[in-house]
Scaffold this motif. Sequence first.
Motif, PDB file in Angstrom:
ATOM      1  N   THR A  71     -41.119 -33.630  13.974  1.00 58.27           N
ATOM      2  CA  THR A  71     -42.077 -34.682  14.340  1.00 58.27           C
ATOM      3  C   THR A  71     -41.823 -35.964  13.563  1.00 58.27           C
ATOM      4  OG1 THR A  71     -43.719 -33.915  12.748  1.00 58.27           O
ATOM      5  CG2 THR A  71     -43.907 -33.073  15.001  1.00 58.27           C
ATOM      6  N   ASN A  72     -41.159 -35.872  12.399  1.00 58.33           N
ATOM      7  CA  ASN A  72     -40.919 -37.113  11.660  1.00 58.33           C
ATOM      8  C   ASN A  72     -39.714 -37.880  12.188  1.00 58.33           C
ATOM      9  OD1 ASN A  72     -38.625 -36.014  10.459  1.00 58.33           O
ATOM     10  ND2 ASN A  72     -39.225 -36.567   8.398  1.00 58.33           N
ATOM     11  N   ALA A  73     -39.097 -37.407  13.257  1.00 61.88           N
ATOM     12  CA  ALA A  73     -37.968 -38.107  13.867  1.00 61.88           C
ATOM     13  C   ALA A  73     -38.306 -38.604  15.275  1.00 61.88           C
ATOM     14  CB  ALA A  73     -36.760 -37.181  13.919  1.00 61.88           C
ATOM     15  N   THR A  74     -39.558 -38.404  15.697  1.00 58.28           N
ATOM     16  CA  THR A  74     -39.976 -38.792  17.042  1.00 58.28           C
ATOM     17  C   THR A  74     -40.657 -40.154  17.008  1.00 58.28           C
ATOM     18  OG1 THR A  74     -40.319 -36.463  17.565  1.00 58.28           O
ATOM     19  CG2 THR A  74     -41.328 -38.060  19.050  1.00 58.28           C
ATOM     20  N   PRO A  75     -40.187 -41.109  17.790  1.00 56.80           N
ATOM     21  CA  PRO A  75     -40.854 -42.410  17.848  1.00 56.80           C
ATOM     22  C   PRO A  75     -42.326 -42.244  18.225  1.00 56.80           C
ATOM     23  CG  PRO A  75     -38.750 -42.497  18.959  1.00 56.80           C
ATOM     24  CD  PRO A  75     -39.013 -41.052  18.644  1.00 56.80           C
ATOM     25  N   ASN A  76     -43.172 -43.109  17.680  1.00 57.84           N
ATOM     26  CA  ASN A  76     -44.612 -42.967  17.889  1.00 57.84           C
ATOM     27  C   ASN A  76     -45.254 -44.273  18.353  1.00 57.84           C
ATOM     28  OD1 ASN A  76     -44.902 -44.584  15.578  1.00 57.84           O
ATOM     29  ND2 ASN A  76     -44.886 -42.794  14.241  1.00 57.84           N
ATOM     30  N   SER A  77     -46.583 -44.258  18.480  1.00 57.92           N
ATOM     31  CA  SER A  77     -47.303 -45.431  18.990  1.00 57.92           C
ATOM     32  C   SER A  77     -47.224 -46.625  18.040  1.00 57.92           C
ATOM     33  CB  SER A  77     -48.756 -45.068  19.271  1.00 57.92           C
ATOM     34  OG  SER A  77     -49.394 -44.653  18.081  1.00 57.92           O
ATOM     35  N   LEU A  78     -47.113 -46.395  16.740  1.00 56.59           N
ATOM     36  CA  LEU A  78     -46.968 -47.504  15.787  1.00 56.59           C
ATOM     37  C   LEU A  78     -45.670 -48.266  16.067  1.00 56.59           C
ATOM     38  CD1 LEU A  78     -47.966 -48.988  13.233  1.00 56.59           C
ATOM     39  CD2 LEU A  78     -46.701 -47.306  11.897  1.00 56.59           C
ATOM     40  N   ALA A  96     -44.109 -48.302  18.975  1.00 54.62           N
ATOM     41  CA  ALA A  96     -44.277 -48.953  20.278  1.00 54.62           C
ATOM     42  C   ALA A  96     -45.034 -50.267  20.118  1.00 54.62           C
ATOM     43  CB  ALA A  96     -45.014 -48.020  21.233  1.00 54.62           C
ATOM     44  N   GLU A  97     -46.074 -50.263  19.310  1.00 52.80           N
ATOM     45  CA  GLU A  97     -46.847 -51.488  19.069  1.00 52.80           C
ATOM     46  C   GLU A  97     -45.976 -52.560  18.390  1.00 52.80           C
ATOM     47  OE1 GLU A  97     -50.938 -52.960  16.836  1.00 52.80           O
ATOM     48  OE2 GLU A  97     -50.246 -50.896  16.594  1.00 52.80           O
ATOM     49  N   TYR A  98     -45.195 -52.148  17.412  1.00 46.26           N
ATOM     50  CA  TYR A  98     -44.301 -53.062  16.697  1.00 46.26           C
ATOM     51  C   TYR A  98     -43.354 -53.785  17.659  1.00 46.26           C
ATOM     52  CZ  TYR A  98     -40.395 -54.543  13.731  1.00 46.26           C
ATOM     53  OH  TYR A  98     -39.403 -55.266  13.139  1.00 46.26           O
ATOM     54  N   TYR A  99     -42.665 -53.018  18.498  1.00 45.99           N
ATOM     55  CA  TYR A  99     -41.711 -53.620  19.433  1.00 45.99           C
ATOM     56  C   TYR A  99     -42.421 -54.409  20.530  1.00 45.99           C
ATOM     57  CZ  TYR A  99     -37.924 -51.204  17.121  1.00 45.99           C
ATOM     58  OH  TYR A  99     -37.020 -50.779  16.188  1.00 45.99           O
ATOM     59  N   GLU A 100     -43.558 -53.931  20.989  1.00 47.98           N
ATOM     60  CA  GLU A 100     -44.310 -54.653  22.018  1.00 47.98           C
ATOM     61  C   GLU A 100     -44.743 -56.031  21.512  1.00 47.98           C
ATOM     62  OE1 GLU A 100     -47.810 -53.566  25.173  1.00 47.98           O
ATOM     63  OE2 GLU A 100     -48.047 -52.860  23.120  1.00 47.98           O
ATOM     64  N   GLN A 101     -45.206 -56.108  20.270  1.00 48.41           N
ATOM     65  CA  GLN A 101     -45.615 -57.391  19.696  1.00 48.41           C
ATOM     66  C   GLN A 101     -44.448 -58.365  19.650  1.00 48.41           C
ATOM     67  OE1 GLN A 101     -47.017 -56.028  15.912  1.00 48.41           O
ATOM     68  NE2 GLN A 101     -49.140 -55.861  16.586  1.00 48.41           N
ATOM     69  N   ARG A 102     -43.290 -57.891  19.317  1.00 48.86           N
ATOM     70  CA  ARG A 102     -42.141 -58.766  19.165  1.00 48.86           C
ATOM     71  C   ARG A 102     -41.473 -59.096  20.490  1.00 48.86           C
ATOM     72  NH1 ARG A 102     -44.092 -56.564  15.234  1.00 48.86           N
ATOM     73  NH2 ARG A 102     -43.846 -57.361  13.122  1.00 48.86           N
ATOM     74  N   ALA A 103     -41.791 -58.373  21.525  1.00 46.20           N
ATOM     75  CA  ALA A 103     -41.202 -58.622  22.844  1.00 46.20           C
ATOM     76  C   ALA A 103     -41.999 -59.646  23.641  1.00 46.20           C
ATOM     77  CB  ALA A 103     -41.125 -57.320  23.631  1.00 46.20           C
ATOM     78  N   SER A 104     -43.134 -60.052  23.151  1.00 46.77           N
ATOM     79  CA  SER A 104     -44.014 -60.913  23.933  1.00 46.77           C
ATOM     80  C   SER A 104     -43.397 -62.262  24.266  1.00 46.77           C
ATOM     81  CB  SER A 104     -45.347 -61.107  23.208  1.00 46.77           C
ATOM     82  OG  SER A 104     -45.121 -61.745  21.960  1.00 46.77           O
ATOM     83  N   ALA A 145     -40.215 -40.309  24.112  1.00 49.16           N
ATOM     84  CA  ALA A 145     -40.939 -41.216  23.220  1.00 49.16           C
ATOM     85  C   ALA A 145     -40.313 -42.609  23.233  1.00 49.16           C
ATOM     86  CB  ALA A 145     -40.970 -40.652  21.804  1.00 49.16           C
ATOM     87  N   TRP A 146     -38.981 -42.683  23.228  1.00 49.39           N
ATOM     88  CA  TRP A 146     -38.312 -43.986  23.322  1.00 49.39           C
ATOM     89  C   TRP A 146     -38.571 -44.633  24.679  1.00 49.39           C
ATOM     90  CZ3 TRP A 146     -36.994 -47.193  19.803  1.00 49.39           C
ATOM     91  CH2 TRP A 146     -36.533 -46.754  18.572  1.00 49.39           C
ATOM     92  N   LYS A 147     -38.633 -43.815  25.741  1.00 53.94           N
ATOM     93  CA  LYS A 147     -38.919 -44.364  27.073  1.00 53.94           C
ATOM     94  C   LYS A 147     -40.300 -45.013  27.086  1.00 53.94           C
ATOM     95  CE  LYS A 147     -38.921 -43.383  31.998  1.00 53.94           C
ATOM     96  NZ  LYS A 147     -39.602 -44.607  32.230  1.00 53.94           N
ATOM     97  N   THR A 148     -41.259 -44.425  26.409  1.00 56.69           N
ATOM     98  CA  THR A 148     -42.592 -45.005  26.314  1.00 56.69           C
ATOM     99  C   THR A 148     -42.523 -46.394  25.671  1.00 56.69           C
ATOM    100  OG1 THR A 148     -43.602 -42.819  26.133  1.00 56.69           O
ATOM    101  CG2 THR A 148     -44.917 -44.676  25.360  1.00 56.69           C
ATOM    102  N   ILE A 149     -41.734 -46.505  24.625  1.00 55.44           N
ATOM    103  CA  ILE A 149     -41.570 -47.804  23.938  1.00 55.44           C
ATOM    104  C   ILE A 149     -40.898 -48.810  24.876  1.00 55.44           C
ATOM    105  CG2 ILE A 149     -40.386 -48.997  22.063  1.00 55.44           C
ATOM    106  CD1 ILE A 149     -40.839 -46.420  20.381  1.00 55.44           C
ATOM    107  N   VAL A 150     -39.840 -48.393  25.534  1.00 60.18           N
ATOM    108  CA  VAL A 150     -39.117 -49.285  26.444  1.00 60.18           C
ATOM    109  C   VAL A 150     -40.049 -49.747  27.572  1.00 60.18           C
ATOM    110  CG1 VAL A 150     -37.257 -49.374  28.171  1.00 60.18           C
ATOM    111  CG2 VAL A 150     -36.847 -48.365  25.918  1.00 60.18           C
TER     112      VAL A 150
END
Length: 124
Positions: free
Chosen positions: A66-73, A75-83, A116-121
């Motif tokens: 579980t410590n190697a799985t991308p998470n919502s934090l 996703a939020e980080y990349y979403e903020q910077r993609a705006s 998990a990465w797909k969710t971020i993308v």
Amino acid sequence: FRSRGLFAAKHTVCKPRPSKPRPIMSQDLQLLQPLTVGGQQIRNRVCLAPMTRARCTPTEDPLDPTNATPNSLMAEYYEQRASSGGLLITEATAISEMGSGWLNAPHIRTAEEVAAWKTIVDRV
């Protein structure tokens, strides 16, 4: 020099002053112009370089998957910077268990990690 008039003649030559430079307007900046990279249209040329974030869910056991799985934090980080519409390059991502370089680094080697990465993308 003064007695012969050379001093005065040398320093009285007037050169035209350069006109005041006009302010750079946002439409003049190539940095803010669209760009196509790998068939993808990007709104501007601003790029977020890859950085080591180590934001996967921390656990006591460094081998806990579980410590190697991308998470919502993340996703939020990349979403903020993609705006702003620039190019984002994600952090280093391990493709094998032995390829992990530090604790809480994301992987992309299992179906769960890919999802998990797909969710971020998708959010970006």
